[in-house]
Design a protein around this motif. Sequence first.
Motif, PDB file in Angstrom:
ATOM      1  N   TYR A   1      63.083  15.862  51.999  1.00 23.10           N
ATOM      2  CA  TYR A   1      62.529  16.749  53.022  1.00 23.10           C
ATOM      3  C   TYR A   1      61.010  16.701  53.022  1.00 23.10           C
ATOM      4  N   TRP A   2      60.420  16.800  51.811  1.00 25.39           N
ATOM      5  CA  TRP A   2      58.955  16.847  51.717  1.00 25.39           C
ATOM      6  C   TRP A   2      58.322  15.522  52.111  1.00 25.39           C
ATOM      7  N   LYS A   3      59.040  14.429  51.931  1.00 24.31           N
ATOM      8  CA  LYS A   3      58.533  13.113  52.342  1.00 24.31           C
ATOM      9  C   LYS A   3      58.596  12.924  53.852  1.00 24.31           C
ATOM     10  N   GLY A   4      59.407  13.761  54.508  1.00 26.93           N
ATOM     11  CA  GLY A   4      59.577  13.615  55.952  1.00 26.93           C
ATOM     12  C   GLY A   4      60.704  12.675  56.317  1.00 26.93           C
ATOM     13  N   ASP A   5      61.647  12.449  55.370  1.00 27.85           N
ATOM     14  CA  ASP A   5      62.798  11.593  55.661  1.00 27.85           C
ATOM     15  C   ASP A   5      63.652  12.192  56.781  1.00 27.85           C
ATOM     16  N   GLU A   6      64.331  11.345  57.517  1.00 26.26           N
ATOM     17  CA  GLU A   6      65.244  11.806  58.559  1.00 26.26           C
ATOM     18  C   GLU A   6      66.521  12.340  57.917  1.00 26.26           C
TER      19      GLU A   6
ATOM     20  N   LEU B   1      54.534  15.513  64.054  1.00 27.78           N
ATOM     21  CA  LEU B   1      55.024  14.895  62.825  1.00 27.78           C
ATOM     22  C   LEU B   1      53.902  14.749  61.796  1.00 27.78           C
ATOM     23  N   ARG B   2      52.704  14.436  62.274  1.00 31.59           N
ATOM     24  CA  ARG B   2      51.559  14.295  61.390  1.00 31.59           C
ATOM     25  C   ARG B   2      51.216  15.625  60.722  1.00 31.59           C
ATOM     26  N   LEU B   3      51.222  16.699  61.491  1.00 30.81           N
ATOM     27  CA  LEU B   3      50.921  18.022  60.948  1.00 30.81           C
ATOM     28  C   LEU B   3      51.993  18.456  59.947  1.00 30.81           C
ATOM     29  N   GLU B   4      53.253  18.135  60.242  1.00 29.95           N
ATOM     30  CA  GLU B   4      54.330  18.453  59.292  1.00 29.95           C
ATOM     31  C   GLU B   4      54.117  17.724  57.977  1.00 29.95           C
ATOM     32  N   HIS B   5      53.697  16.470  58.065  1.00 33.18           N
ATOM     33  CA  HIS B   5      53.443  15.693  56.846  1.00 33.18           C
ATOM     34  C   HIS B   5      52.359  16.364  55.994  1.00 33.18           C
ATOM     35  N   ILE B   6      51.333  16.881  56.648  1.00 34.35           N
ATOM     36  CA  ILE B   6      50.241  17.539  55.922  1.00 34.35           C
ATOM     37  C   ILE B   6      50.743  18.799  55.222  1.00 34.35           C
ATOM     38  N   PHE B   7      51.461  19.643  55.972  1.00 35.49           N
ATOM     39  CA  PHE B   7      51.928  20.908  55.400  1.00 35.49           C
ATOM     40  C   PHE B   7      52.963  20.683  54.303  1.00 35.49           C
ATOM     41  N   LEU B   8      53.919  19.799  54.539  1.00 36.35           N
ATOM     42  CA  LEU B   8      54.963  19.552  53.546  1.00 36.35           C
ATOM     43  C   LEU B   8      54.412  18.820  52.325  1.00 36.35           C
ATOM     44  N   GLY B   9      53.530  17.876  52.564  1.00 32.69           N
ATOM     45  CA  GLY B   9      52.959  17.114  51.463  1.00 32.69           C
ATOM     46  C   GLY B   9      52.166  17.980  50.498  1.00 32.69           C
ATOM     47  N   LEU B  10      51.423  18.949  51.049  1.00 32.21           N
ATOM     48  CA  LEU B  10      50.622  19.819  50.192  1.00 32.21           C
ATOM     49  C   LEU B  10      51.461  20.860  49.468  1.00 32.21           C
ATOM     50  N   ARG B  11      52.684  21.093  49.934  1.00 29.68           N
ATOM     51  CA  ARG B  11      53.571  22.053  49.273  1.00 29.68           C
ATOM     52  C   ARG B  11      54.356  21.400  48.135  1.00 29.68           C
ATOM     53  N   SER B  12      54.111  20.124  47.886  1.00 29.24           N
ATOM     54  CA  SER B  12      54.897  19.400  46.879  1.00 29.24           C
ATOM     55  C   SER B  12      54.044  18.342  46.197  1.00 29.24           C
ATOM     56  N   THR B  13      54.656  17.663  45.237  1.00 28.51           N
ATOM     57  CA  THR B  13      53.960  16.582  44.536  1.00 28.51           C
ATOM     58  C   THR B  13      53.917  15.295  45.356  1.00 28.51           C
ATOM     59  N   ILE B  14      54.445  15.324  46.573  1.00 28.47           N
ATOM     60  CA  ILE B  14      54.385  14.157  47.457  1.00 28.47           C
ATOM     61  C   ILE B  14      52.934  13.868  47.842  1.00 28.47           C
ATOM     62  N   GLY B  15      52.174  14.943  48.119  1.00 24.59           N
ATOM     63  CA  GLY B  15      50.785  14.783  48.517  1.00 24.59           C
ATOM     64  C   GLY B  15      50.638  14.325  49.961  1.00 24.59           C
ATOM     65  N   VAL B  16      49.394  14.172  50.382  1.00 25.17           N
ATOM     66  CA  VAL B  16      49.090  13.771  51.759  1.00 25.17           C
ATOM     67  C   VAL B  16      48.245  12.504  51.739  1.00 25.17           C
TER      68      VAL B  16
ATOM     69  N   PHE C   1      50.182  25.260  44.234  1.00 26.33           N
ATOM     70  CA  PHE C   1      51.099  25.267  45.377  1.00 26.33           C
ATOM     71  C   PHE C   1      51.106  26.598  46.127  1.00 26.33           C
ATOM     72  N   LEU C   2      50.756  27.671  45.453  1.00 28.07           N
ATOM     73  CA  LEU C   2      50.736  28.974  46.109  1.00 28.07           C
ATOM     74  C   LEU C   2      49.669  29.038  47.205  1.00 28.07           C
ATOM     75  N   LEU C   3      48.692  28.137  47.139  1.00 33.01           N
ATOM     76  CA  LEU C   3      47.640  28.086  48.152  1.00 33.01           C
ATOM     77  C   LEU C   3      47.875  26.983  49.180  1.00 33.01           C
ATOM     78  N   ALA C   4      49.012  26.295  49.087  1.00 33.93           N
ATOM     79  CA  ALA C   4      49.257  25.096  49.902  1.00 33.93           C
ATOM     80  C   ALA C   4      49.113  25.349  51.401  1.00 33.93           C
ATOM     81  N   ASP C   5      49.753  26.393  51.905  1.00 29.62           N
ATOM     82  CA  ASP C   5      49.701  26.657  53.348  1.00 29.62           C
ATOM     83  C   ASP C   5      48.287  27.018  53.803  1.00 29.62           C
ATOM     84  N   GLU C   6      47.604  27.801  52.983  1.00 29.78           N
ATOM     85  CA  GLU C   6      46.224  28.188  53.298  1.00 29.78           C
ATOM     86  C   GLU C   6      45.320  26.958  53.363  1.00 29.78           C
ATOM     87  N   LEU C   7      45.509  26.032  52.422  1.00 27.90           N
ATOM     88  CA  LEU C   7      44.703  24.814  52.395  1.00 27.90           C
ATOM     89  C   LEU C   7      45.027  23.907  53.584  1.00 27.90           C
ATOM     90  N   ALA C   8      46.311  23.816  53.930  1.00 29.58           N
ATOM     91  CA  ALA C   8      46.723  23.005  55.067  1.00 29.58           C
ATOM     92  C   ALA C   8      46.115  23.544  56.361  1.00 29.58           C
TER      93      ALA C   8
END
Length: 349
Positions: free
Chosen positions: A239-244, A287-302, A336-343
């Motif tokens: 999910y965090w990688k943006g897989d289908e 899709l690009r914005l989702e990648h940023i938000f999801l990536g920062l919420r996990s160890t996947i990164g952006v 990670f608790l700041l992930a959404d704020e940073l995104a």
Amino acid sequence: MLLYIHIPFCDTKCPYCAFGSVTGQHKLHDDYFNALACDLNSQILKFKNLKIKSVFIGGGTPSAVNAKHYDEIFKIFKPFLNKNAEITCEANPNSADLKWLSKMRNLGVNRISFGTQSFFKDKLKLLGRTHLASDTFMAVKNAKKAGFKNINVDLIYSTKLDTKKRLREEIAQISKLKINHCSAYALTLEQDTPFEKKYEYKKDSAILAKFLINELKNAGFKQYEISNFGKPCKHNMGYWKGDEYIGAGAYSVGFYNSQRLYSIKNLKEYIKNPCKKEIEALSKDDLRLEHIFLGLRSTIGVTKTTLNNDEKAKAEILVKSKKLDYKNGKFYTRNFLLADELALFITQN
């Protein structure tokens, strides 16, 4: 490709189940699984050379349904599984007995996730749960007997009953289970609902969240996503990688071909028309914005190349202020608790 299968039944009247308790309504179970099979088949036929990396069976409480109902569903998707596919199934501690767990393990489930929520009787009552801490210990024991090695328990925090002392005891109980994964979710309440008035938010929830994360880390559960700790779940990481992913079942959501597909939410209406989907087209920028938000919420990164020039400049500011790390072409969140704020800081004009 990932596969998510939604089972909207529950063995107790709980705020997390969209349809409440339907235990004993066997015809409804039959009708639902017939519809689910139709839904799943119709979506799988859309793909050529389909390879499924992971499966997640969840939603309500899959263990509220007799394991025999899953036979046909597994026959449908098994031919498309990767060799080392991860198959997770959610369960309640008081409904997943050894017989049910053994049947699911024989079908191919290799990861089990128990909705423990808490080890305190008063907190379980507050959350509308009918099991006890002893049920979780028995469920985990039976899961190990059935052959499960990948075992998760869910924990809810930020209720009005939570304190540092009580959360430390919760983690101590999880440590006794000798499992390899824990999911910890802050209590979230829908606005203007009876649950919002009943449960109340903790004013110090941010402090408790940081404390809980440290306690889990000290107990050997390394955080890899905002709510998940321990051996990474392949499905979560997908999910965090943006897989289908294919979403099958009432209330489920799928994502492929740059579209999000929503199934019918009403259980009876879904049974009548399981293949109907509401489609939301997603732009490249979505899709690009989702990648940023999801990536920062996990160890996947952006990935740095995902960002435009303005966003790169903002990300560099966060690196200098030690909010983000940068290595091997990617930005990573330190907290990670700041992930959404940073995104939001990075993406907002």
